[in-house]
Design an enzyme around this catalytic site. Structure first.
Site, PDB file in Angstrom:
ATOM      1  N   ASN A 213      31.532  36.924  34.486  1.00 24.32           N
ATOM      2  CA  ASN A 213      31.714  35.956  35.581  1.00 24.32           C
ATOM      3  C   ASN A 213      31.174  36.468  36.920  1.00 24.32           C
ATOM      4  OD1 ASN A 213      33.787  37.821  35.941  1.00 24.32           O
ATOM      5  ND2 ASN A 213      35.284  36.308  36.621  1.00 24.32           N
TER       6      ASN A 213
ATOM      7  N   ASP B 218      41.418  44.774  33.131  1.00 27.50           N
ATOM      8  CA  ASP B 218      41.106  43.598  33.962  1.00 27.50           C
ATOM      9  C   ASP B 218      40.874  44.049  35.407  1.00 27.50           C
ATOM     10  OD1 ASP B 218      40.516  41.084  34.857  1.00 27.50           O
ATOM     11  OD2 ASP B 218      42.479  40.210  34.433  1.00 27.50           O
TER      12      ASP B 218
ATOM     13  N   HIS C  29      35.502  43.990  35.660  1.00 24.32           N
ATOM     14  CA  HIS C  29      34.649  43.133  36.508  1.00 24.32           C
ATOM     15  C   HIS C  29      33.886  44.040  37.462  1.00 24.32           C
ATOM     16  CE1 HIS C  29      36.499  39.309  35.240  1.00 24.32           C
ATOM     17  NE2 HIS C  29      37.616  40.018  35.144  1.00 24.32           N
TER      18      HIS C  29
HETATM   19  O1  DOR Z   1      43.097  37.891  38.119  1.00 20.45           O
HETATM   20  C1  DOR Z   1      42.023  37.740  37.558  1.00 20.45           C
HETATM   21  N1  DOR Z   1      40.862  37.974  38.212  1.00 20.45           N
HETATM   22  N2  DOR Z   1      42.000  37.306  36.312  1.00 20.45           N
HETATM   23  C2  DOR Z   1      40.850  36.987  35.698  1.00 20.45           C
HETATM   24  O2  DOR Z   1      40.888  36.634  34.544  1.00 20.45           O
HETATM   25  C3  DOR Z   1      39.571  37.031  36.437  1.00 20.45           C
HETATM   26  C4  DOR Z   1      39.642  38.020  37.507  1.00 20.45           C
HETATM   27  C5  DOR Z   1      38.483  37.977  38.487  1.00 20.45           C
HETATM   28  O3  DOR Z   1      37.338  37.785  38.066  1.00 20.45           O
HETATM   29  O4  DOR Z   1      38.717  38.187  39.665  1.00 20.45           O
END
Ligand code: DOR
Length: 450
Positions: A101, A311, A69
């Site tokens: 996202n 992640d 991310h």
């Molecule tokens: O803990 C998480 N944070 N799991 C996810 O799948 C999304 C992520 C986020 O975008 O912060």
């Protein structure tokens, strides 16, 4: 850098190469030659030969992260393309798949194009992840073909799981025709809404039972079977029960792959030293029991889980400082992944070559050649994309040393083993630990010992 790295273990999984005591001649970002007992001519030497009994430093192709991310656009205070790609380089990752996202989400061909264009400036290769459904709402598929043509490497609604099995099945079929995998965040939102007794968004809900995951895994496998073609990839599998479902599906011939995160491989509840704020332990899916953790490690070792994926989920301090129920879920991971897997995640010692496999060809195979991911391979004579790491080097996780713009990890202050010394992307030195890899030599000496 024009020198010889002496006494290195070279692991190149695609070439089926794993050889100790190698000398590596690097010149202008290219690997000119790799063999034993290289004469140095007039080249300077960095002697990395380990003392007896100590594990050697390893050179291998750059790691690939299926799950990063970057928060750009929309939350640049938590991470930017620049800070995130620097963190990737420091962690040995030379290619990362950015999740969709963001704010706004990457869910149209125009946004895919913009994100792909922006990514050119990053220090590592950033592959564009595209949402599976518009606004990640699970109601309408994005224009998958046009998004792929615009540069989408893979499709995922990561963070959400709001689609129906019917829509998912349609998406899998469509993705198959354009050679892209569908990546699934397996946490059934209906189950989460019920157990938390909420009607709105469930992303921050604290109760996330195993059943929410197994139900979503079951839906995904059914949707794949119904599509009759395509490839489904399960993100951040966290529970022993899901591993069993995955194992059975693979044995039955389903085209399904899966990833495990370093934190699910290495941490479980109750956590030895509860971090402050407690929100630092919050992640979706949650850390579970040691039995779950052991099942994940076993599955990663035997190949039922194909890849380690970070992640990497950076969040601003104030988002993590909220009471646990409302804190943002996620942990940073790019700079810690290797060390967590080695120190806490059961992948040290004799498992290191397997770990390298799960960080290189594992994710490469998940994405597949049409995605634009590059083959992780050490090529003689070409601009190198590789990582040099010391599996035995110890270090302390200190905020000041992290390149990520966020520091949300429960491991602050922890002592870990496994350190990246150098990362090259297309011949460019994107990370260099000058303390551990003393180059150029401070004294002007011809040979330096690391
Ligand atoms: O803990 C998480 N944070 N799991 C996810 O799948 C999304 C992520 C986020 O975008 O912060």
């Amino acid at each position: 850098m024009n020198c010889i790295l002496r006494g290195v273990r070279v692991i190149d999984p695609l070439a089926r190469r794993d050889a100790e005591g190698q000398d590596v001649w690097l010149s202008e970002g290219r690997i000119i030659a790799i063999y034993k007992h290289m004469g140095e001519g007039n080249l300077p030497v960095i002697d990395l030969t380990p003392p007896a009994g100590r594990t050697p430093v390893i050179l291998c192709p750059g790691f690939i992260d299926l799950h990063t991310h970057l928060r750009e656009p929309g939350d640049e205070g938590a991470e930017t393309l620049h800070s995130g790609s620097q963190a990737a380089a420091a962690g040995g990752f030379t290619q990362v798949l950015a999740m969709a996202n963001t704010v706004p989400p990457i869910d149209t061909p125009e946004r895919v194009k913009e994100a792909t264009f922006r990514a050119v400036a990053a220090s590592v290769q950033v592959l564009t992840g595209c949402a599976l459904t518009k606004s990640l709402q699970g109601e309408e598929l994005v224009e998958m073909e046009a998004c792929a043509a615009a540069g989408a490497a893979a499709f995922s609604d990561d963070g959400r799981n709001a689609f129906s099995p019917r829509l998912l099945s349609e998406a899998i079929g469509c993705a198959a025709t354009i050679g892209r995998p569908v990546l699934i965040h397996p946490e059934d939102e209906e189950t989460l809404a019920q157990v938390n007794n909420v009607q709105g968004p469930v992303q921050r809900c604290p109760l996330r039972p195993v059943e929410a995951e197994t139900r979503a895994v079951d839906f995904a496998l059914r949707a794949l079977a119904h599509a009759g073609k395509g490839h489904v990839h399960l993100q951040h599998v966290s529970a022993a029960a899901s591993v069993e479902m995955l194992r059975r599906a693979k044995e039955g011939g389903a085209n399904v792959t899966a990833e495990a995160t370093p934190h699910h491989l290495g941490m479980w509840l109750p956590f030895a030293n509860e971090p402050h704020p407690p929100g630092l332990l919050k992640v979706n899916p949650p850390l579970r029991t040691d039995r779950d953790r052991e099942a994940l490690v076993q599955a990663l070792r035997d190949g039922v889980i194909d890849a380690v994926a970070t992640d990497h989920a950076p969040h601003r301090v104030e988002e993590k400082a909220l009471p646990f129920d409302r804190a943002a879920p996620g942990m940073i991971g790019l700079e810690l992944a290797l060390a967590i897997c080695i120190t806490l995640g059961g992948m040290g010692g004799d498992w290191i070559p397997t770990l390298v496999d799960r960080l290189t060809i594992g994710p490469f195979r998940v994405l597949g050649p049409s995605s634009g991911v590059r083959e992780p391979r050490l090529r003689i004579g070409e601009a190198a994309t590789c990582v040099l790491f010391d599996p035995a080097a110890e270090w302390t996780v200190e905020p000041a040393h992290l390149r990520s713009a966020s520091q949300n990890t429960p491991l602050l202050g922890a002592r870990l083993q496994g350190r990246v010394l150098m990362t090259l992307v297309d011949g460019a030195l994107v990370h260099h630990d000058r303390q551990r890899l003393p180059w150029p030599a401070p004294t002007g000496a011809e040979t330096v010992r690391a």
